[in-house]
Design a protein around this motif. Structure first.
Motif, short mmCIF file in Angstrom:
data_model
loop_
_atom_site.label_atom_id
_atom_site.label_comp_id
_atom_site.label_asym_id
_atom_site.label_seq_id
_atom_site.Cartn_x
_atom_site.Cartn_y
_atom_site.Cartn_z
N ALA A 109 -6.12 27.08 -6.00
CA ALA A 109 -7.54 27.02 -5.67
C ALA A 109 -8.40 26.84 -6.92
O ALA A 109 -9.40 26.11 -6.90
CB ALA A 109 -7.96 28.28 -4.91
N LEU A 113 -10.84 23.84 -7.54
CA LEU A 113 -12.26 24.12 -7.76
C LEU A 113 -12.77 23.37 -8.98
O LEU A 113 -13.85 22.75 -8.92
CB LEU A 113 -12.45 25.62 -7.95
CG LEU A 113 -13.84 26.10 -8.39
CD1 LEU A 113 -14.88 25.75 -7.33
CD2 LEU A 113 -13.83 27.60 -8.66
N THR A 166 -15.56 31.00 -4.13
CA THR A 166 -16.30 30.00 -4.92
C THR A 166 -15.94 28.59 -4.46
O THR A 166 -16.82 27.72 -4.35
CB THR A 166 -15.98 30.16 -6.42
OG1 THR A 166 -16.26 31.50 -6.83
CG2 THR A 166 -16.83 29.21 -7.25
N LEU A 167 -14.66 28.37 -4.19
CA LEU A 167 -14.24 27.07 -3.68
C LEU A 167 -14.87 26.80 -2.32
O LEU A 167 -15.35 25.69 -2.05
CB LEU A 167 -12.71 27.02 -3.57
CG LEU A 167 -12.09 25.72 -3.03
CD1 LEU A 167 -12.49 24.53 -3.90
CD2 LEU A 167 -10.58 25.84 -2.96
#
Length: 430
Positions: A109, A113, A166-167
């Motif tokens: 991830a 990201l 956040t992703l």
């Protein structure tokens, strides 16, 4: 000298074999550091959440220590009840396998990201994999710094979910399908609703009314999901609220007196009126910026930076909550470099360096700062994770970063503007 000047130009083509050798070396170093960190730090926050999620699934009180089986906990976890669904796939697994899978997903991830954000910031335009140039090497090195930075490594080490949320947030901001955006935004809220303290009102004032309301309703569905396991929602959330109050009150674990070594909020002054005035000042500035920007159906990178920085200051957050801010600072440095803005290059590089050096060094410097005369009369020092007294250096530097982000917003033109309108491109450089 001519050769040196040649390789300082971003359009200089590199030998492809050397470029990919450097890529391989950076990859190996990053994986080695992650593996070593994993051996020494057993994803304590992930185990905490998994233990609480298991209790919820069995219709047990997750805030009662006798219902937690995976370790000998000294205190119950603060887990938002609605998040238990994210951990249910790990419950049938062996705990060691669950940790490895969670860490692996975190690393994947984080890479995704970085790639997504740099792509949406138009930094990967004209990226030629067959003929890499100095620009490609710079972006590769920036990605290496990001993955090895304190915020990201702390996320890996503790088993936090910040990279995932956040992703999800970045995907939400750039997604064109309105229903997918609603689901993504609600998932961010369930994972950590304090991350949306300011960005949710900002999107609402940009006339995304239906989006915000629908996201909130989906968030509520996740929040009440423990009823599927037989829980009384009022009782469960009453226990959750009680625990939150206990942790953030005087003497609680989430205070500078107990574990402020990685905290960021303005709560480290001994005279509490300074903390209150500081939060109020930055909060009012954020409200003004949001109101000022309300007519734009877009958001600039400087706007996003200042909103996220102030979010960290006004509510409880730690270093592992700022991967997005780290990416923005790296992108800011990149565009300053393109414009040959040496002053801002230097300033942004200082902040990048602070978050890139090993956190053990920051702890040592923080410990030395405690020896300054009378420092304890004004600043709340406290124990680190190794139980040595430290000055809240991370919070002080982050406060300076927030001031700098305000300067960028008010005095510098946006280099990147991300459009929210579905009919417009993802982002444009200005």
């Amino acid at each position: 000298m001519k050769q040196i000047k040649k390789y300082l130009k971003l359009d200089t083509v590199l030998n492809r074999n050397i470029f990919y050798l450097l890529f391989f070396c950076m990859l190996v170093l990053t994986l080695f550091r992650i593996i070593v960190s994993f051996k020494n730090n057993q994803l304590i926050d992930f185990v905490f959440h998994l233990d609480a999620a298991t209790a919820i699934c069995h219709n047990l009180d997750p805030y009662d220590l006798k219902n937690l089986r995976l370790s000998n906990w000294d205190c119950p976890p603060i887990i938002f009840p609605g998040t238990f669904l994210f951990f249910t796939p790990f419950i049938p697994m062996n705990i060691d396998m669950a940790k490895i899978i969670h860490l692996s997903l975190n690393v994947i991830a984080a890479c995704g990201l970085a790639w997504l954000f740099f792509k949406k910031a138009r930094m990967l335009d004209n990226f030629d994999y067959k003929k890499p140039n100095m620009k490609a090497l710079l972006i590769l090195f920036m990605t290496f710094i990001f993955l090895n930075s304190t915020p990201v490594m702390m996320t890996f080490r503790h088993g936090q979910n910040t990279i995932f949320l956040t992703l999800l947030l970045v995907l939400c901001l750039f997604c064109r399908n309105k229903w997918a955006r609603i689901i993504l935004f609600s998932l961010v809220a369930v994972t950590k609703y304090t991350m949306l303290t300011l960005i949710a009102p900002a999107l609402f004032l940009k006339k995304n009314y239906l989006f915000c309301i629908a996201s909130f309703l989906v968030f509520l569905l996740f929040a009440i999901s423990p009823v599927l396991c037989g829980h009384n929602i009022i009782t469960l959330y009453g226990r959750y609220a009680q625990l939150v109050q206990q942790y953030v009150s005087d003497g609680g674990f989430n205070t500078y007196a107990q574990s402020g070594y990685s905290m960021l909020s303005i709560s480290f002054f001994k005279l509490n009126i300074i903390n209150v005035l500081g939060k109020s000042l930055f909060g009012l500035l954020a409200v003004y910026i949001i109101f000022r920007d309300r007519r734009q159906n877009s958001f600039g990178m400087n706007f996003l930076l200042v909103i996220m920085c102030v979010t960290m200051l006004v509510s409880y957050h730690r270093l592992h909550d700022i991967p997005l801010i780290m990416l923005i600072i790296l992108a800011e440095f990149y565009f300053f470099m393109l414009k040959k803005d040496k002053i801002n290059m230097l300033i942004s590089a200082i902040f990048i360096l602070f978050f890139a050096v090993p956190f053990t060094l920051i702890i040592k410097i923080s410990h030395l700062l405690c020896r300054l005369p009378n420092i304890g009369n004004f600043i709340q020092t406290g124990p680190s994770d190794t139980n040595i007294e430290v000055f809240p250096l991370s919070a002080a530097i982050f406060l300076l970063l927030t001031v700098y982000s305000l300067c960028l917003y008010f005095f510098k033109q946006e280099d990147v503007v991300f459009e929210l309108n579905e009919s417009k491109p993802d982002g444009e450089n200005r």
